[in-house]
Design a protein around this motif. Structure first.
Motif, PDB file in Angstrom:
ATOM      1  N   VAL A   5       0.865  -1.174   0.000  1.00 60.70           N
ATOM      2  CA  VAL A   5       0.000   0.000   0.000  1.00 60.70           C
ATOM      3  C   VAL A   5       0.905   1.228   0.000  1.00 60.70           C
ATOM      4  N   LEU A   6       0.641   2.130  -0.945  1.00 61.10           N
ATOM      5  CA  LEU A   6       1.350   3.409  -1.021  1.00 61.10           C
ATOM      6  C   LEU A   6       0.390   4.506  -0.559  1.00 61.10           C
ATOM      7  N   LEU A   7       0.887   5.383   0.311  1.00 56.27           N
ATOM      8  CA  LEU A   7       0.064   6.453   0.863  1.00 56.27           C
ATOM      9  C   LEU A   7       0.714   7.809   0.599  1.00 56.27           C
ATOM     10  N   ASP A   8      -0.056   8.713   0.062  1.00 57.78           N
ATOM     11  CA  ASP A   8       0.396  10.087  -0.119  1.00 57.78           C
ATOM     12  C   ASP A   8       0.604  10.724   1.259  1.00 57.78           C
ATOM     13  N   ALA A   9       1.415  11.779   1.303  1.00 57.73           N
ATOM     14  CA  ALA A   9       1.642  12.491   2.571  1.00 57.73           C
ATOM     15  C   ALA A   9       0.531  13.499   2.817  1.00 57.73           C
ATOM     16  N   ASP A  10       0.648  14.686   2.228  1.00 52.91           N
ATOM     17  CA  ASP A  10      -0.292  15.772   2.497  1.00 52.91           C
ATOM     18  C   ASP A  10      -1.699  15.421   2.028  1.00 52.91           C
ATOM     19  N   LYS A 101       2.949  -4.495   3.173  1.00 55.63           N
ATOM     20  CA  LYS A 101       3.950  -3.437   3.356  1.00 55.63           C
ATOM     21  C   LYS A 101       3.303  -2.088   3.048  1.00 55.63           C
ATOM     22  N   CYS A 102       3.575  -1.088   3.880  1.00 55.19           N
ATOM     23  CA  CYS A 102       3.014   0.250   3.696  1.00 55.19           C
ATOM     24  C   CYS A 102       4.137   1.264   3.554  1.00 55.19           C
ATOM     25  N   TYR A 103       4.036   2.071   2.498  1.00 52.90           N
ATOM     26  CA  TYR A 103       5.074   3.063   2.203  1.00 52.90           C
ATOM     27  C   TYR A 103       4.448   4.430   1.964  1.00 52.90           C
ATOM     28  N   LEU A 104       5.190   5.445   2.338  1.00 55.90           N
ATOM     29  CA  LEU A 104       4.842   6.800   1.984  1.00 55.90           C
ATOM     30  C   LEU A 104       5.275   7.025   0.540  1.00 55.90           C
ATOM     31  N   ALA A 105       4.425   7.638  -0.259  1.00 56.57           N
ATOM     32  CA  ALA A 105       4.756   7.986  -1.651  1.00 56.57           C
ATOM     33  C   ALA A 105       4.363   9.442  -1.828  1.00 56.57           C
ATOM     34  N   THR A 106       5.359  10.329  -1.944  1.00 58.34           N
ATOM     35  CA  THR A 106       5.046  11.752  -1.870  1.00 58.34           C
ATOM     36  C   THR A 106       6.011  12.612  -2.663  1.00 58.34           C
ATOM     37  N   ASP A 107       5.508  13.760  -3.070  1.00 58.58           N
ATOM     38  CA  ASP A 107       6.343  14.785  -3.706  1.00 58.58           C
ATOM     39  C   ASP A 107       6.840  15.701  -2.593  1.00 58.58           C
ATOM     40  N   GLN A 108       8.109  15.598  -2.278  1.00 65.87           N
ATOM     41  CA  GLN A 108       8.709  16.413  -1.228  1.00 65.87           C
ATOM     42  C   GLN A 108      10.133  16.760  -1.605  1.00 65.87           C
ATOM     43  N   GLU A 109      10.576  17.920  -1.146  1.00 64.58           N
ATOM     44  CA  GLU A 109      11.998  18.233  -1.249  1.00 64.58           C
ATOM     45  C   GLU A 109      12.677  17.617  -0.017  1.00 64.58           C
ATOM     46  N   LYS A 110      13.993  17.603   0.006  1.00 65.72           N
ATOM     47  CA  LYS A 110      14.712  16.789   0.985  1.00 65.72           C
ATOM     48  C   LYS A 110      14.556  17.227   2.441  1.00 65.72           C
ATOM     49  N   SER A 127       9.737   4.760   2.435  1.00 68.38           N
ATOM     50  CA  SER A 127       9.177   5.882   1.694  1.00 68.38           C
ATOM     51  C   SER A 127       9.749   5.967   0.292  1.00 68.38           C
ATOM     52  N   PHE A 128       8.955   6.564  -0.572  1.00 66.60           N
ATOM     53  CA  PHE A 128       9.370   6.881  -1.933  1.00 66.60           C
ATOM     54  C   PHE A 128       9.103   8.376  -2.115  1.00 66.60           C
ATOM     55  N   ILE A 129      10.177   9.122  -2.299  1.00 67.24           N
ATOM     56  CA  ILE A 129      10.114  10.574  -2.284  1.00 67.24           C
ATOM     57  C   ILE A 129      10.600  11.111  -3.626  1.00 67.24           C
ATOM     58  N   SER A 130       9.872  12.082  -4.156  1.00 67.57           N
ATOM     59  CA  SER A 130      10.213  12.642  -5.471  1.00 67.57           C
ATOM     60  C   SER A 130      11.632  13.192  -5.526  1.00 67.57           C
ATOM     61  N   SER A 131      12.103  13.818  -4.453  1.00 65.03           N
ATOM     62  CA  SER A 131      13.455  14.387  -4.481  1.00 65.03           C
ATOM     63  C   SER A 131      14.526  13.301  -4.543  1.00 65.03           C
ATOM     64  N   LYS A 137       5.040  12.529  -8.682  1.00 64.81           N
ATOM     65  CA  LYS A 137       3.991  11.526  -8.864  1.00 64.81           C
ATOM     66  C   LYS A 137       3.110  11.808 -10.068  1.00 64.81           C
ATOM     67  N   SER A 138       3.200  12.988 -10.636  1.00 66.04           N
ATOM     68  CA  SER A 138       2.444  13.278 -11.854  1.00 66.04           C
ATOM     69  C   SER A 138       3.134  12.697 -13.083  1.00 66.04           C
ATOM     70  N   GLN A 139       4.316  12.128 -12.885  1.00 63.82           N
ATOM     71  CA  GLN A 139       5.089  11.536 -13.978  1.00 63.82           C
ATOM     72  C   GLN A 139       5.130  10.013 -13.816  1.00 63.82           C
ATOM     73  N   PRO A 140       4.839   9.267 -14.875  1.00 64.09           N
ATOM     74  CA  PRO A 140       4.851   7.805 -14.781  1.00 64.09           C
ATOM     75  C   PRO A 140       6.191   7.246 -14.291  1.00 64.09           C
ATOM     76  N   GLU A 141       7.274   7.951 -14.546  1.00 62.46           N
ATOM     77  CA  GLU A 141       8.598   7.486 -14.134  1.00 62.46           C
ATOM     78  C   GLU A 141       8.706   7.321 -12.619  1.00 62.46           C
ATOM     79  N   PHE A 142       7.949   8.129 -11.877  1.00 66.07           N
ATOM     80  CA  PHE A 142       7.948   7.999 -10.414  1.00 66.07           C
ATOM     81  C   PHE A 142       7.472   6.604 -10.034  1.00 66.07           C
TER      82      PHE A 142
END
Length: 189
Positions: A5-10, A101-110, A127-131, A137-142
């Motif tokens: 399960v992937l969960l957004d932050a904000d 397994k539960c992970y944070l998946a978010t767009d964040q700076e470091k 966690s999986f963080i954009s930085s 997350k708006s990009q499929p590559e993420f």
């Protein structure tokens, strides 16, 4: 039952706030709103993908925005609004007890990533963080990077986000993605 399960932050793991920080800051400090918004639409996006450093980007802007304290104090002022949603964290714990397994998946700076992770350490599996990934997350590559790092098929992953565009991006890769509106969305699983 998904394997991951992937969960957004904000708006998911972190409680929603009223409006955007940029608006609240501009109003409270009399900062030129258009300058603040331009920063968050431009240079900040580079910070979110690890291509720029937030402290470096802010240091020359803050005085013009009416902030007389240090960059570190500005980040503390900004980041302190992040409040864990204890109900979401409890549901994540229930998933984990069932072997999911539960992970944070978010767009964040470091720097905000570090702040948030200190609150979540031990409550999620990682966690999986954009930085870190270099894509938002708006990009499929993420999501492609997340699947590769996890070593799972897209059908093994369920994802919750309060941004429909991110949900659609995840779905385009075959992830079971859902628009998050309330804790009831998580409890269905």
């Amino acid at each position: 039952m998904p394997k991951v399960v992937l969960l957004d932050a904000d708006g998911v793991v972190l409680k929603k706030t009223d409006g955007y920080f940029s608006d609240r800051f501009a109003e409270e400090y009399g900062a030129p709103k258009e300058d603040v918004l331009e920063f968050f639409r431009g240079p900040f996006k580079l910070c979110q993908t690890g291509k720029a450093d937030l402290k470096e980007e802010l240091k020359d802007r803050l005085p013009a925005w009416g902030w007389s304290k240090s960059v570190e104090e500005f980040l503390e002022y900004w980041f302190e609004e992040a409040r864990l949603d204890d109900d979401v964290v409890a549901v994540a714990q229930t998933f984990r007890e069932k072997g999911v397994k539960c992970y944070l998946a978010t767009d964040q700076e470091k720097y905000r990533k570090e702040y948030i992770w200190k609150k979540l350490e031990g409550k999620l599996d990682g966690s999986f963080i954009s930085s870190d990934i270099g894509f938002t997350k708006s990009q499929p590559e993420f999501f492609a990077a997340v699947l590769q790092q996890l070593g799972v098929e897209s059908s093994d992953v369920t994802y919750f986000d309060d941004d429909q565009h991110n949900v659609d991006t995840a779905k385009s890769l075959g992830i079971d993605a859902h628009f998050y509106t309330s804790i009831g969305d998580l409890k269905k699983y």
